[in-house]
Scaffold this active site. Structure first.
Site, PDB file in Angstrom:
ATOM      1  N   VAL A   8       0.876  -1.167   0.000  1.00 59.42           N
ATOM      2  CA  VAL A   8       0.000   0.000   0.000  1.00 59.42           C
ATOM      3  C   VAL A   8       0.912   1.216   0.000  1.00 59.42           C
ATOM      4  O   VAL A   8       2.054   1.148   0.442  1.00 59.42           O
ATOM      5  CB  VAL A   8      -0.974   0.024   1.197  1.00 59.42           C
ATOM      6  CG1 VAL A   8      -2.019  -1.069   1.066  1.00 59.42           C
ATOM      7  CG2 VAL A   8      -0.242  -0.081   2.516  1.00 59.42           C
ATOM      8  N   SER A   9       0.395   2.326  -0.531  1.00 63.00           N
ATOM      9  CA  SER A   9       1.242   3.495  -0.726  1.00 63.00           C
ATOM     10  C   SER A   9       1.516   4.300   0.524  1.00 63.00           C
ATOM     11  O   SER A   9       2.512   5.003   0.599  1.00 63.00           O
ATOM     12  CB  SER A   9       0.621   4.413  -1.780  1.00 63.00           C
ATOM     13  OG  SER A   9       0.561   3.740  -3.013  1.00 63.00           O
ATOM     14  N   SER A  10       0.644   4.233   1.509  1.00 58.87           N
ATOM     15  CA  SER A  10       0.864   5.071   2.686  1.00 58.87           C
ATOM     16  C   SER A  10       0.436   4.348   3.951  1.00 58.87           C
ATOM     17  O   SER A  10      -0.292   3.360   3.914  1.00 58.87           O
ATOM     18  CB  SER A  10       0.103   6.387   2.554  1.00 58.87           C
ATOM     19  OG  SER A  10      -1.278   6.152   2.592  1.00 58.87           O
TER      20      SER A  10
END
Length: 184
Positions: A8-10
């Site tokens: 996931v990006s964040s």
């Protein structure tokens, strides 16, 4: 062995849906990163998953963009896996690199993933330009007291001490020094 990789990006995003899908596809070992997919840098669990994989294993991801967002990185990862004798399966896009059709889909979707990233960046820049034009975008707020840094420099304080006092990078102090020198 089926090795799963989720990303996931964040920090605020949740990888649970990816992990659940990969578990249903028989994942025996799962590695999760919370980082951007634009480059391989800063993704220690991806490196760990690739290192962990052995000949005959399968690395599974739910979608290609979870593995990487650039064609170059995707191909580099695929080449590294291939060199180790590890296959790649993308569960939600029906890609299995053990077949000619799977390799074709891998290459086509890799190009599309990079294209989507470029489009998103382009739209973001257009939105920022429009907001600036309309006076709605002010940029990041200034958090550095340049005058205080200049005063500390004038008092003869060392750049490192100034950086610590104002909680800024030394490069910021040096930038203020060069801007001050250029203005004089």
């Amino acid at each position: 062995m089926k090795i799963a990789y989720a990303r996931v990006s964040s920090i605020g995003q949740n990888e649970a849906a990816q992990v659940d899908i990969l578990s249903r596809h028989g994942a025996e070992e799962t590695f999760v990163d919370k980082a951007s997919g634009k480059t391989r840098d800063g993704r220690p669990k991806l490196a760990e998953a690739i290192k962990f994989a052995r000949r005959g294993d399968v690395l599974m991801v739910t979608r290609l963009d979870r593995l990487a967002r650039s064609v170059i990185d995707l191909h580099a990862i695929a080449k590294e896996l291939d060199g180790k004798g590890v296959d790649l399966i993308v569960t939600e896009q029906s890609i299995d690199t053990t077949t000619p059709h799977g390799r074709l889909m891998f290459n086509m979707l890799a190009a599309i993933a990079e294209f989507e990233t470029d489009l998103r960046r382009e739209r973001q820049l257009e939105g920022i330009a429009k907001a600036k034009e309309e006076g709605r975008y002010k940029g990041r707020p200034v958090t550095v007291d340049v005058d205080a840094i200049r005063a500390a420099l004038a008092a003869g304080d060392r750049p490192m001490a100034i950086a610590k006092r104002f909680n800024v990078a030394r490069s910021t102090v040096y930038r203020v020094m060069s801007e001050t020198a250029a203005a004089n």
